[in-house]
Design an enzyme around this catalytic site. Structure first.
Site, PDB file in Angstrom:
ATOM      1  N   TRP A 100       0.666  -0.625  -0.432  1.00 53.17           N
ATOM      2  CA  TRP A 100      -0.005   0.250   0.104  1.00 53.17           C
ATOM      3  C   TRP A 100       0.913   0.928  -0.150  1.00 53.17           C
ATOM      4  CZ3 TRP A 100      -4.438  -1.900  -2.185  1.00 53.17           C
ATOM      5  CH2 TRP A 100      -4.683  -2.787  -1.214  1.00 53.17           C
ATOM      6  N   ASP A 167      -1.790   6.895   5.884  1.00 54.20           N
ATOM      7  CA  ASP A 167      -2.481   5.846   6.041  1.00 54.20           C
ATOM      8  C   ASP A 167      -2.310   5.061   6.872  1.00 54.20           C
ATOM      9  OD1 ASP A 167      -4.293   3.676   4.768  1.00 54.20           O
ATOM     10  OD2 ASP A 167      -2.945   2.768   3.009  1.00 54.20           O
ATOM     11  N   LYS A 191     -12.275  -2.070   7.851  1.00 58.83           N
ATOM     12  CA  LYS A 191     -11.641  -2.873   8.841  1.00 58.83           C
ATOM     13  C   LYS A 191     -12.274  -2.731   9.917  1.00 58.83           C
ATOM     14  CE  LYS A 191      -8.137  -3.057   5.513  1.00 58.83           C
ATOM     15  NZ  LYS A 191      -7.897  -3.888   4.300  1.00 58.83           N
TER      16      LYS A 191
END
Ligand SMILES: Cc1ncc(COP(=O)(O)O)c(C=O)c1O
Ligand SMILES: Cc1ncc(COP(=O)(O)O)c(C=O)c1O
Ligand SMILES: [Mg+2]
Ligand SMILES: [Mg+2]
Ligand SMILES: [Mg+2]
Ligand SMILES: [Mg+2]
Lengths: 354, 354
Positions: A100, A167, A191
């Site tokens: 990511w 992030d 999540k």
């Protein structure tokens, strides 16, 4: 019977949240209308959006500190782009801790000079680089606090005068941090916060408005702040379910309370990975994620039996990502300790039977 | 009692769709898991995405004609930007028929020369301009087939060799058109297709790859095509509910069947607006939208009584947009004729009582 759901995201949410969400799809607030058929400008939905935004700031301890919470669309992946569009004037620094982070770097490169301060790519991202230095003239420094795929997590917020951007898709609301050290935090909801379909951005207003380029409206944080996340039609259902999940977390005692539970789950899990001679952990022990435990079989020939035991125990979602192989147990906020115990039990059972 | 829901979007969806969506939030496909807690890469969700994409092409008559259907995030508003990023090399032509067209024009201006071929702004967008000419060297020509706010609709697809791009957010799947005349069609789901939170893009592949700039990944149609709308986590719930709604439309007989129902609803509505001396239509009669009927009271003093009658009849969502005032009856696919009749009845009642 409910499954033991270790899915990496979208993932388990609290049962009571699912129940309320299911009811709201039939009739919302006793209106005689479904949540998904009312105007986003109706007072009932505006109240949901306001509540969601205010719970975010409350839970993160960021009330009255110059921050705004936004619920946007596009996933964390669109934030890779928006962050650079809004903040990168000349130079940005990134820490490369996985898939990511690498994708975030790729998008930002379109907008200016990109300094990768360190990378753990050399070891398939199984650790968090330390001891790097951050250029003092960078517009911001970007980190990924939890690396969902590799199962590593940054334990200490880096100490720097450069604006910190993170992030936090896979560990937001899971542990106490001094969130006021960050200029901007973003996270896909799917999540710890809600279902797929909305993305949280928490931004300190005074870091905005410093780039020279024109920012397209839909990517411009100042426009979304000005319109209170309603510049265009928001993802109504995803925002509502996020609000319910944030409310659940608040009622439970907030981040402080959930952090204790998450620690207990992670310790239980890693203790067995270490103890059991048939398994080995993937991530460097000091950098292990409390959200995603990545581990492999020492002997691949045990795979068939272990997968069978997992299936029989109603365990869902423990296959590792293809970049790591093996297994990944994601232990997000809503996962009960009991599920971890069931997983540990079948690891022990494998040891007995193999 | 269910309301008569004339909301402009998010809006009414079929009752059976709501019911299935509500059930799936508790248990999806008998998996023992909620729709919103499973991986988007699980075979159960991949099947949903594939089904949704294939229903779109089937319903539009675009199978095997070089088109792809994408389910993205960001709303139609993000497409204002993506269209220009992907297609505008030097010059683009736009028809300005309202608020949404104006916003599309604003975003596209960042990327090249913008020719506004015609505008009906002079008359508060109450008609569709005709007899304009489209520059032959434009990269594309952008129209808005249905203008949700002003209640106008383009009846004939413009005849041109320039690539046609259309925002069909508020009339897609409502009437038969030769969709193969378009290079790209986009639509926020939240009218005829599903709940807020996903955006449909239907694109002819051979129009892509012609601009010189680098396109950010999340805005690049070719990346989304390559990854079959799964470049990042899709908005699972919104895609699922869209799939259910598309399936409902197919079972009903497709666009041909719904078009007849929509015509009947619109004719019933406009007949009363014209007949009743207390009301007047806003849009030019030949350009009237079959989706959104905009109308005003001839005498504003009747407002209080009319609003009371509407409330008593369980009518929801008929307040006009502030740019037009008065009333707007949105009659999307899932709205039954019965609801239009109830609205017509209270218009007659007002006439008797006022
Ligand atoms: C840490 C992290 N960042 C970004 C993403 C991408 O998120 P999205 O799919 O919402 O774009 C993910 C997805 O799992 C992630 O775990
Ligand atoms: C014709 C049209 N285009 C664009 C939009 C904007 O869509 P979104 O809110 O999904 O960005 C709307 C919203 O109602 C619309 O009616
Ligand atoms: Mg990662
Ligand atoms: Mg071991
Ligand atoms: Mg309009
Ligand atoms: Mg009249």
């Amino acid at each position: 019977m409910k499954k033991h759901n270790f899915s990496a995201g979208p993932c388990i949410l609290p049962q009571e949240v699912m129940k309320k969400a299911s009811e709201a799809v039939l009739d919302f607030n006793g209106l005689g209308l479904s949540l998904i058929e009312i105007s986003h400008r109706s007072k009932d939905f505006v109240a949901v959006m306001e509540q969601a935004q205010s719970l975010v700031l409350e839970l993160l301890g960021l009330e009255n500190k110059g921050y705004k919470a936004l619920f946007l669309q596009g996933g964390a992946s669109l934030q890779f782009l928006s962050v650079a569009y809004n903040l990168l004037n000349r130079k940005a620094a990134y820490l490369n801790t996985g898939t990511w982070a690498s994708k975030a770097i790729k998008e930002a490169k379109l907008f200016g000079e990109l300094v990768e301060v360190a990378s753990s790519k050399d070891a398939n991202f199984n650790y968090i680089p330390k001891g790097y230095s951050i250029p003092a003239d960078a517009d911001y420094f970007h980190i990924t606090t939890n690396n969902t795929i590799f199962g590593t997590q940054i334990k200490e917020v880096p100490d720097t005068d450069v604006t910190l951007v993170s992030d936090m898709s896979s560990d937001i609301f899971s542990r106490q941090l001094d969130f006021s050290k960050f200029g901007l935090i973003y996270a896909g909801a799917q999540k710890n916060m809600g279902p797929a379909g909305t993305t949280l951005v928490v931004v300190k207003e005074d870091i905005l408005g410093k780039v020279e380029r024109t920012i397209p409206s839909m990517l411009d944080y100042r426009i979304h702040i000005d319109k209170e996340s309603m510049f265009n039609t928001p993802p109504v259902f995803a925002v509502y379910v996020s609000m319910l999940t944030l409310q659940w977390l608040k009622d439970l005692g907030g981040i402080q309370a959930i952090e204790k539970k998450n620690e207990e789950k992670a310790k239980t899990m890693y203790a067995e990975i270490d103890r059991n001679p048939l398994f080995k952990g993937f991530a460097a022990p000091e950098d292990r994620s409390y959200m995603n435990a990545t581990f492999n079989l020492v002997n691949e020939s045990h795979k068939e039996l272990f997968d069978k035991l997992a299936k029989e125990a109603d365990i869902n979602g423990i296959n590792g990502h293809r970049s790591v192989g093996g297994y990944r147990a994601s232990m997000y906020n809503a996962l009960p300790l009991e599920s971890v115990q069931v997983l540990v039990d079948i690891m022990k059972e494998l040891e007995r039977k193999a």
